[in-house]
Scaffold this active site. Structure first.
Site, PDB file in Angstrom:
ATOM      1  N   ASN A 135       0.842  -1.200   0.000  1.00 30.62           N
ATOM      2  CA  ASN A 135       0.000   0.000   0.000  1.00 30.62           C
ATOM      3  C   ASN A 135       0.876   1.249   0.000  1.00 30.62           C
ATOM      4  O   ASN A 135       1.936   1.294   0.628  1.00 30.62           O
ATOM      5  CB  ASN A 135      -1.002   0.009   1.158  1.00 30.62           C
ATOM      6  CG  ASN A 135      -0.393  -0.212   2.521  1.00 30.62           C
ATOM      7  OD1 ASN A 135       0.619  -0.876   2.660  1.00 30.62           O
ATOM      8  ND2 ASN A 135      -1.018   0.350   3.533  1.00 30.62           N
ATOM      9  N   ILE A 136       0.420   2.236  -0.756  1.00 27.44           N
ATOM     10  CA  ILE A 136       1.176   3.476  -0.941  1.00 27.44           C
ATOM     11  C   ILE A 136       0.229   4.630  -0.619  1.00 27.44           C
ATOM     12  O   ILE A 136      -0.723   4.881  -1.376  1.00 27.44           O
ATOM     13  CB  ILE A 136       1.686   3.592  -2.399  1.00 27.44           C
ATOM     14  CG1 ILE A 136       2.532   2.365  -2.774  1.00 27.44           C
ATOM     15  CG2 ILE A 136       2.489   4.885  -2.586  1.00 27.44           C
ATOM     16  CD1 ILE A 136       2.808   2.238  -4.261  1.00 27.44           C
ATOM     17  N   CYS A 153     -10.566  -3.135  -4.097  1.00 25.56           N
ATOM     18  CA  CYS A 153      -9.656  -4.198  -4.545  1.00 25.56           C
ATOM     19  C   CYS A 153     -10.439  -5.415  -5.023  1.00 25.56           C
ATOM     20  O   CYS A 153     -10.043  -6.070  -5.994  1.00 25.56           O
ATOM     21  CB  CYS A 153      -8.695  -4.570  -3.419  1.00 25.56           C
ATOM     22  SG  CYS A 153      -7.487  -3.260  -3.107  1.00 25.56           S
ATOM     23  N   GLU A 191      -3.070  -4.740  -2.930  1.00 22.11           N
ATOM     24  CA  GLU A 191      -3.578  -5.667  -3.954  1.00 22.11           C
ATOM     25  C   GLU A 191      -3.612  -4.992  -5.314  1.00 22.11           C
ATOM     26  O   GLU A 191      -3.228  -5.572  -6.332  1.00 22.11           O
ATOM     27  CB  GLU A 191      -5.001  -6.133  -3.614  1.00 22.11           C
ATOM     28  CG  GLU A 191      -5.148  -6.849  -2.282  1.00 22.11           C
ATOM     29  CD  GLU A 191      -5.481  -5.917  -1.136  1.00 22.11           C
ATOM     30  OE1 GLU A 191      -4.855  -4.844  -1.015  1.00 22.11           O
ATOM     31  OE2 GLU A 191      -6.374  -6.265  -0.352  1.00 22.11           O
TER      32      GLU A 191
HETATM   33  N1  THU Z   1      -5.361  -1.339   2.449  1.00 22.23           N
HETATM   34  C1  THU Z   1      -4.821  -2.200   1.529  1.00 22.23           C
HETATM   35  O1  THU Z   1      -3.652  -2.051   1.125  1.00 22.23           O
HETATM   36  N2  THU Z   1      -5.604  -3.209   1.080  1.00 22.23           N
HETATM   37  C2  THU Z   1      -6.893  -3.417   1.463  1.00 22.23           C
HETATM   38  O2  THU Z   1      -7.573  -4.237   0.855  1.00 22.23           O
HETATM   39  C3  THU Z   1      -7.427  -2.695   2.616  1.00 22.23           C
HETATM   40  C4  THU Z   1      -6.708  -1.453   2.960  1.00 22.23           C
HETATM   41  C5  THU Z   1      -4.553  -0.218   2.911  1.00 22.23           C
HETATM   42  C6  THU Z   1      -5.037   1.125   2.461  1.00 22.23           C
HETATM   43  C7  THU Z   1      -4.437   2.022   3.511  1.00 22.23           C
HETATM   44  O3  THU Z   1      -3.105   2.332   3.102  1.00 22.23           O
HETATM   45  C8  THU Z   1      -4.377   1.165   4.763  1.00 22.23           C
HETATM   46  O4  THU Z   1      -4.527  -0.175   4.316  1.00 22.23           O
HETATM   47  C9  THU Z   1      -5.467   1.468   5.774  1.00 22.23           C
HETATM   48  O5  THU Z   1      -6.702   1.495   5.185  1.00 22.23           O
END
Ligand code: THU
Length: 138
Positions: free
Chosen positions: A49-50, A94, A62
């Protein structure tokens, strides 16, 4: 058709997601997420996640993995592993992006120790998904 993965293949994919999670850029949520996507051709694309100071611009792990794969010409996916501290579930955005590329992909949801808590298909995660098949053909 859902592809059967061996326990070793699942473990390898989860480990790749655990490694990717270390690259998370999540200074706002402090919720690092790692993903690893297995293509039908056998390649693994990872993602994390970015986040962004403009919060809505943040991208999930994802989708990072899927976009990396698609941007290199891959459209057929067998499985994706998602790793968080608490084996959290993929978000709705996602799920929709996964559904674009097929409802049979296996989704492995694991914690930071690599323990798989749940596994299901995209169809199981997003029942009644809106897919490319719902759009009229030109
Ligand atoms: N996040 C993900 O990377 N994937 C998900 O399916 C749920 C949420 C991330 C987004 C954000 O950077 C952090 O988790 C908190 O929501």
């Amino acid at each position: 058709m859902t592809v059967e993965l061996s326990a070793e293949d699942k473990e390898r994919l989860v480990q790749a997601a655990c490694l990717a999670r270390k690259w998370s850029y999540s200074p706002y949520s402090h919720y690092p997420v790692g993903a690893a996507l297995l293509t039908r051709s056998g390649k693994v694309y990872d993602g994390t996640n970015i986040e962004n100071a403009s919060f809505p611009l943040s991208n999930c792990a994802e989708r990072t993995a899927i976009f990396k794969a698609v941007s290199e010409g891959e459209h057929e996916f067998t499985a994706i592993a998602v790793v968080t501290a608490n084996a959290g579930s993929p978000c709705g955005a996602c799920r929709q992006v996964m559904a674009e590329f097929g409802l049979d992909m296996l989704v492995l949801i694991a914690d930071a120790d690599g323990k798989i808590h749940r596994e299901m298909t995209v169809a199981g995660l997003l029942p009644g998904a809106f897919t490319p098949a719902d759009l009229p053909r030109p």
